[in-house]
Design an enzyme around this catalytic site. Structure first.
Site, PDB file in Angstrom:
ATOM      1  N   ARG A  23       0.830  -1.233   0.142  1.00 40.05           N
ATOM      2  CA  ARG A  23      -0.064   0.141  -0.055  1.00 40.05           C
ATOM      3  C   ARG A  23       1.021   1.299   0.017  1.00 40.05           C
ATOM      4  NH1 ARG A  23      -4.407  -1.787   4.464  1.00 40.05           N
ATOM      5  NH2 ARG A  23      -5.289  -3.710   3.377  1.00 40.05           N
ATOM      6  N   SER A 115      -8.011  -1.312   0.906  1.00 39.65           N
ATOM      7  CA  SER A 115      -9.080  -1.699   1.922  1.00 39.65           C
ATOM      8  C   SER A 115      -9.677  -0.533   2.557  1.00 39.65           C
ATOM      9  CB  SER A 115      -8.228  -2.174   3.171  1.00 39.65           C
ATOM     10  OG  SER A 115      -9.370  -2.588   4.011  1.00 39.65           O
ATOM     11  N   ASP A 287     -16.279  -1.283   4.791  1.00 39.49           N
ATOM     12  CA  ASP A 287     -14.987  -0.328   4.350  1.00 39.49           C
ATOM     13  C   ASP A 287     -14.864  -0.571   2.787  1.00 39.49           C
ATOM     14  OD1 ASP A 287     -14.487  -3.039   4.064  1.00 39.49           O
ATOM     15  OD2 ASP A 287     -12.270  -2.369   4.493  1.00 39.49           O
ATOM     16  N   ASP A 289     -13.091  -2.022   0.550  1.00 42.26           N
ATOM     17  CA  ASP A 289     -13.158  -3.444  -0.250  1.00 42.26           C
ATOM     18  C   ASP A 289     -14.003  -4.437   0.220  1.00 42.26           C
ATOM     19  OD1 ASP A 289     -11.644  -3.704   2.026  1.00 42.26           O
ATOM     20  OD2 ASP A 289     -10.571  -5.313   1.148  1.00 42.26           O
ATOM     21  N   ASP A 291     -14.269  -6.029   3.445  1.00 41.01           N
ATOM     22  CA  ASP A 291     -13.892  -7.030   4.258  1.00 41.01           C
ATOM     23  C   ASP A 291     -14.087  -6.483   5.718  1.00 41.01           C
ATOM     24  OD1 ASP A 291     -11.964  -5.258   4.522  1.00 41.01           O
ATOM     25  OD2 ASP A 291     -10.216  -6.735   4.133  1.00 41.01           O
ATOM     26  N   ARG A 292     -14.496  -5.333   6.050  1.00 35.17           N
ATOM     27  CA  ARG A 292     -14.741  -4.945   7.344  1.00 35.17           C
ATOM     28  C   ARG A 292     -16.041  -4.438   7.608  1.00 35.17           C
ATOM     29  NH1 ARG A 292      -9.516  -1.627   9.728  1.00 35.17           N
ATOM     30  NH2 ARG A 292      -7.778  -2.854   8.901  1.00 35.17           N
ATOM     31  N   THR A 356      -2.023 -10.327  14.374  1.00 40.48           N
ATOM     32  CA  THR A 356      -2.638  -9.472  13.641  1.00 40.48           C
ATOM     33  C   THR A 356      -2.279  -9.666  12.305  1.00 40.48           C
ATOM     34  OG1 THR A 356      -2.740  -7.668  15.292  1.00 40.48           O
ATOM     35  CG2 THR A 356      -3.362  -7.065  13.157  1.00 40.48           C
ATOM     36  N   GLU A 375     -11.256  -9.928  14.422  1.00 40.82           N
ATOM     37  CA  GLU A 375     -10.038  -8.984  14.892  1.00 40.82           C
ATOM     38  C   GLU A 375     -10.770  -7.788  15.287  1.00 40.82           C
ATOM     39  OE1 GLU A 375      -6.531  -9.792  11.635  1.00 40.82           O
ATOM     40  OE2 GLU A 375      -7.790  -8.332  11.299  1.00 40.82           O
ATOM     41  N   SER A 377     -10.219  -4.965  14.644  1.00 44.50           N
ATOM     42  CA  SER A 377     -10.121  -3.898  13.540  1.00 44.50           C
ATOM     43  C   SER A 377     -11.434  -4.150  12.585  1.00 44.50           C
ATOM     44  CB  SER A 377      -8.620  -3.981  12.919  1.00 44.50           C
ATOM     45  OG  SER A 377      -8.589  -5.134  12.353  1.00 44.50           O
ATOM     46  N   LYS A 388     -11.858 -12.017   5.744  1.00 38.21           N
ATOM     47  CA  LYS A 388     -12.817 -11.315   6.843  1.00 38.21           C
ATOM     48  C   LYS A 388     -13.853 -10.817   5.561  1.00 38.21           C
ATOM     49  CE  LYS A 388      -9.859  -7.267   7.604  1.00 38.21           C
ATOM     50  NZ  LYS A 388      -8.619  -7.585   7.847  1.00 38.21           N
TER      51      LYS A 388
END
Length: 540
Positions: A23, A115, A287, A289, A291-292, A356, A375, A377, A388
């Site tokens: 990133r 992300s 989020d 992408d 996954d959160r 993590t 997680e 996060s 995730k």
């Protein structure tokens, strides 16, 4: 007939993948051959199996995705890849990539995402490689990719190959007498089909639309102008019968509408305000992408990711997927509060703590020992894929709500009454100067190894904490964890994690309950001195 061209290049420093890929700022990726070098090194790291392989390609729709998809197509053709499965317009959520890799047994996939980081020409871009199990590449693979970036001298591409990715269809090419196929796929179809296998959609639909015995359950689902927009439309509106008023920011934008696509109380504050001020039973945000996730109840009651994981673990048996496969075990990342540990003990299931990074859950899943993990996060998921999965988490919560007939608040209170409560908070200090932050970590590590630190007492307010172990663990089980995040693109992001278990006093305000421990953490770490910040950027 398009032909392979070998292009001479030189290495760039700093192409080391972090927790989930490489990133950097967009302008870094725009440097001559910077992106091409990294793509070539991903393929070189798979040199024994790349010829004749199939790869999945897609991203979160942020600025530069379409241009990099074109580069991947050309470089893949130049390296003997037989077929690419590419999301239409370059769109694929990260969990959808994992789903497609696994469904079609591909060699892996290249995911174009940063992300939850901001998008646009002045912000971030990212590239990561997912392996054949659908999960992020393990450390040995990312280390090899990085090593290759330090010595790369050339990359192979087919500059005259042009393939449209805006239309679904199969495009066949002949590259130096070798067939090469690009199949542009509906980015939503396979994932939505899989969710319908995992969950009882008719039951969730009845919850959302209401029944003669029960009023409609009003949801507000926020895609934050990220990749989940088309998935949310297909699932919540088309399949579950929610109205267009129940979904927001569902058009993916290259700059996420100028917002920060991170589903937390700070960056999704407008969702929080809308739920607090409206007649909503549940709010969910995802989020960039996909996954959160963040889950909030009526009046914007915040569900911490640690509690979300624990609640879903306690109710996993109501989900048809787990009814068929069984629940094997649970896991959490090290900074995540231990709420799920108590559920695991109660249910007689294995519990694992991992570093993590979602990649560390994959081996346990592949070994058949892990079903549900998370997680702090804002990442929650199961062994249905190896990433995730934000939408999965929201559907899992709706499954629990549909089966219990309770509110989010009632479910949390019932859970805390049974298991006690791990009060938890995280302080993020974003884009700090790297050198003093690294010095802070060295100083803290040195202090923690000095004689007398274990057993030392630290006081704030009316509370005194005695250090029992490193990380820092106190005798009453309270913890302070401090780490530098690997998901930023510039500077250092310092994360401070605070959690403390209460068996009976479970209905308090987390920030009030934790303040003495937060004060102790700031004293021990001298975080404000090293970061130059009086307050964190984000509190969750």
């Amino acid at each position: 007939m398009p032909s392979v061209v070998t292009v001479n290049t030189t290495p760039y420093e700093g192409q080391k993948p972090g927790t989930s890929g490489l990133r950097k700022r967009v302008k870094v990726f725009l440097q001559e051959n910077y992106t091409e070098n990294f793509i070539q090194c991903i393929l070189n790291a798979n040199k024994d199996s790349i010829v004749g392989s199939t790869l999945v390609v897609g991203g979160d729709g942020r600025y530069l995705v379409k241009e990099v998809v074109d580069k991947i197509i050309k470089i893949s053709a130049g390296n003997g890849v037989a077929k690419l499965l590419v999301g239409q317009d370059g769109i694929l959520s990260t969990p959808a990539v994992s789903c497609i890799i696994r469904k079609y047994n591909t060699l892996g996939g290249i995911v174009l995402t940063a992300s939850h980081n901001p998008g646009g020409i002045n912000n971030d871009f990212g590239i990561k490689f997912n392996c054949s199990n659908g999960g992020p590449a393990p450390d040995n693979t990312t280390n090899e990719i990085h090593a290759l970036t330090t010595t790369i001298k050339e990359y192979r591409t087919v500059p005259d190959l042009s393939c449209p990715v805006d239309k679904i269809g199969v495009f066949n090419f002949n590259v130096d007498d070798r067939p090469f196929t690009v199949e542009v796929i509906d980015p939503v179809r396979d994932y939505v089909s899989y969710m319908k296998e995992i969950f009882d959609f008719p039951k969730i639909k009845a919850l959302i639309q209401g029944t003669p015995e029960r009023k409609p359950f009003n949801v507000l689902i926020d895609s934050m102008s990220g990749v989940t927009g088309p998935y949310v439309q297909a699932i919540f509106v088309s399949e579950l019968g929610a109205s267009s008023a129940n979904v927001r920011r569902v058009t993916p934008l290259e700059d996420f509408g100028g917002a920060h696509p991170d589903p937390n109380l700070t960056y999704a504050a407008d969702l929080v305000a809308a739920v607090k001020g409206g007649d909503y039973d549940l709010g969910a945000a995802f989020d960039g992408d996909g996954d959160r996730n963040m889950i909030i109840g009526r009046d914007a009651l915040f569900v911490t990711p640690s509690d979300s994981l624990a609640v879903l673990a306690a109710h996993a048996a109501v989900i048809p997927y787990f009814q068929r496969s069984g629940v094997k075990g649970f896991a959490r990342s090290m900074p995540t509060a231990a709420a799920v540990d108590r559920v695991a003990k109660d249910l007689g299931k294995e519990i694992f703590e991992v570093p993590t990074g979602w990649k560390y859950f994959g081996n346990l899943m592949d070994a058949g020992r892990l079903s549900l993990c998370g997680e702090e996060s804002f990442g929650t998921g199961s062994d249905h894929v190896r990433e995730k999965d934000g939408l999965w988490a929201a559907l899992a919560w709706l499954s629990v709500l549909a089966n219990t007939g309770k509110s989010v608040e009632d479910i949390l209170k019932q859970h805390w009454a049974k298991y006690g409560r791990n009060y938890f908070t995280r302080y993020d200090y974003e884009e700090c100067a790297s050198d003093p932050c690294n010095e802070m970590m060295r100083a803290l590590e040195q202090r923690m190894t000095e004689p007398g630190f274990v057993g030392s007492q630290h006081s704030a307010g009316s509370k005194t904490y005695t250090v029992k172990g490193l990380r820092i663990i106190f005798e009453d089980g309270s913890r302070i964890v401090l780490r530098l995040s690997g998901t930023g693109s510039s500077g250092a992001t310092v994360r401070l994690y605070i959690d403390s278990y209460e068996a009976t006093d479970v209905f308090g305000d987390a920030q009030v309950m934790l303040w003495p421990l937060i004060d102790v953490a700031l004293q021990i770490s001298q975080l404000q001195k090293y970061t130059g910040r009086d307050a964190p950027t984000v509190i969750t």
